[in-house]
Design a protein around this motif. Structure first.
Motif, short mmCIF file in Angstrom:
data_model
loop_
_atom_site.label_atom_id
_atom_site.label_comp_id
_atom_site.label_asym_id
_atom_site.label_seq_id
_atom_site.Cartn_x
_atom_site.Cartn_y
_atom_site.Cartn_z
N LEU A 74 0.86 -1.18 0.00
CA LEU A 74 0.00 0.00 0.00
C LEU A 74 0.90 1.23 0.00
CD1 LEU A 74 -2.68 1.51 0.23
CD2 LEU A 74 -2.59 1.13 2.71
N GLY A 75 0.93 1.89 -1.13
CA GLY A 75 1.72 3.11 -1.25
C GLY A 75 3.03 2.90 -1.97
N TRP A 76 3.24 3.66 -3.03
CA TRP A 76 4.52 3.67 -3.74
C TRP A 76 5.01 5.09 -3.98
CZ3 TRP A 76 4.07 6.35 -8.20
CH2 TRP A 76 2.84 6.37 -8.87
N SER A 77 4.20 6.08 -3.71
CA SER A 77 4.53 7.47 -4.01
C SER A 77 5.70 7.99 -3.18
CB SER A 77 3.31 8.36 -3.80
OG SER A 77 2.25 7.95 -4.64
N TRP A 78 6.01 7.33 -2.06
CA TRP A 78 7.16 7.70 -1.22
C TRP A 78 8.47 7.57 -1.98
CZ3 TRP A 78 10.66 3.70 -0.54
CH2 TRP A 78 10.20 2.43 -0.90
N LEU A 79 8.48 6.79 -3.04
CA LEU A 79 9.69 6.52 -3.78
C LEU A 79 9.95 7.54 -4.89
CD1 LEU A 79 11.96 4.45 -4.04
CD2 LEU A 79 10.48 3.13 -5.55
N CYS A 80 8.92 8.19 -5.38
CA CYS A 80 9.03 9.04 -6.57
C CYS A 80 8.79 10.50 -6.23
CB CYS A 80 8.00 8.60 -7.61
SG CYS A 80 8.09 6.86 -8.02
N PRO A 81 9.76 11.38 -6.54
CA PRO A 81 9.51 12.81 -6.35
C PRO A 81 8.27 13.21 -7.13
CG PRO A 81 11.82 12.41 -6.82
CD PRO A 81 11.09 11.11 -7.04
N PRO A 82 7.43 14.07 -6.65
CA PRO A 82 7.62 14.95 -5.50
C PRO A 82 7.16 14.35 -4.17
CG PRO A 82 5.61 15.58 -6.62
CD PRO A 82 6.20 14.41 -7.39
N HIS A 83 7.07 13.04 -4.07
CA HIS A 83 6.69 12.35 -2.83
C HIS A 83 5.32 12.80 -2.31
CE1 HIS A 83 10.71 10.74 -2.91
NE2 HIS A 83 11.18 11.97 -3.01
N GLN A 84 4.36 12.77 -3.22
CA GLN A 84 2.97 13.06 -2.88
C GLN A 84 2.13 11.89 -3.37
OE1 GLN A 84 2.39 16.78 -4.97
NE2 GLN A 84 2.70 17.93 -3.09
N TRP A 85 1.11 11.56 -2.59
CA TRP A 85 0.26 10.43 -2.95
C TRP A 85 -0.44 10.70 -4.28
CZ3 TRP A 85 1.77 6.50 -0.50
CH2 TRP A 85 2.11 6.55 0.84
N HIS A 86 -0.39 9.72 -5.17
CA HIS A 86 -1.06 9.82 -6.47
C HIS A 86 -2.52 9.40 -6.38
CE1 HIS A 86 3.14 9.86 -7.69
NE2 HIS A 86 2.72 10.45 -8.78
N LEU A 87 -2.87 8.66 -5.34
CA LEU A 87 -4.23 8.18 -5.12
C LEU A 87 -4.58 8.41 -3.65
CD1 LEU A 87 -3.84 4.73 -6.95
CD2 LEU A 87 -4.98 6.76 -7.86
N GLY A 88 -5.83 8.15 -3.29
CA GLY A 88 -6.25 8.12 -1.90
C GLY A 88 -6.45 6.67 -1.48
N ALA A 89 -6.49 6.42 -0.18
CA ALA A 89 -6.67 5.05 0.31
C ALA A 89 -7.58 5.06 1.53
CB ALA A 89 -5.33 4.43 0.68
N GLU A 90 -8.51 4.09 1.56
CA GLU A 90 -9.46 3.97 2.66
C GLU A 90 -9.62 2.50 3.06
OE1 GLU A 90 -14.19 4.67 3.23
OE2 GLU A 90 -13.03 6.36 2.44
N ALA A 91 -9.59 2.27 4.37
CA ALA A 91 -9.80 0.92 4.89
C ALA A 91 -11.25 0.52 4.67
CB ALA A 91 -9.45 0.87 6.37
N VAL A 92 -11.46 -0.64 4.05
CA VAL A 92 -12.82 -1.13 3.79
C VAL A 92 -13.41 -1.71 5.08
CG1 VAL A 92 -14.22 -2.76 2.47
CG2 VAL A 92 -12.32 -1.56 1.37
N GLY A 93 -12.64 -2.49 5.76
CA GLY A 93 -12.98 -3.06 7.06
C GLY A 93 -11.79 -2.85 7.97
N GLN A 94 -11.75 -3.55 9.08
CA GLN A 94 -10.58 -3.48 9.95
C GLN A 94 -9.35 -3.95 9.17
OE1 GLN A 94 -10.41 -2.30 13.09
NE2 GLN A 94 -8.26 -2.78 13.35
N VAL A 95 -8.29 -3.16 9.22
CA VAL A 95 -7.05 -3.49 8.50
C VAL A 95 -5.89 -3.52 9.49
CG1 VAL A 95 -5.37 -2.66 6.77
CG2 VAL A 95 -7.83 -2.46 6.33
#
Length: 151
Positions: A74-95
């Protein structure tokens, strides 16, 4: 097609060195884990539960473009400048997940070329898969009839 999770994609040594940096976290159902455009400074490996990835569509509700389950990155944007999330993420149930600080992982990768190569190879594969999934989903939702991939 089922793809190997990140832990299965890493050999035992690199996997153990990566997991040594992780900490266990959990997210309640409905928790927004990150928002598109925010600073990306961490990532997760899902242990249990599912997470929806969504994209902002002006004038419409966010469109879910992929759903991730156990063993998924979950999440790859930390690797690529400008280090901003390209998508949003939401827990469907308990994660439940392992959370990793991106700076710590990148620091380890500077000295651990085996982990660096295996992790980056996996992340590149994830990026390609997620871009294809987002394109297909957006064409399904908003494109003219028949504009999605053909069997």
């Amino acid at each position: 097609m089922r793809h190997a999770g990140v832990l299965a994609a890493l050999r035992e040594g690199p996997r153990a060195r990566l997991l040594a940096l992780g900490r266990e976290v959990s997210f309640a159902a409905g928790t927004r884990i990150f928002e598109e455009g925010e600073r990306a400074d961490r990532f997760w490996i899902i242990r249990n539960g599912t997470v929806n990835l969504d994209i902002h569509v002006p004038g419409r509700p966010a469109a879910v473009v992929d759903t991730l389950g156990p063993e998924r990155l979950l999440g790859w944007s930390w690797l690529c400048p400008p280090h901003q999330w390209h998508l949003g993420a939401e827990a469907v149930g308990q994660v439940r997940a392992w959370e990793f600080d991106a700076a710590e992982v990148l620091s380890l990768c500077k000295d651990d070329h085996e982990l660096d190569h295996e992790l980056l190879s996996y992340v590149v594969e994830v990026i390609g898969r997620r871009l294809r999934a987002a394109r297909t989903r957006l064409l399904d939702l908003y494109g003219p009839y028949g504009s999605g991939p053909q069997p």
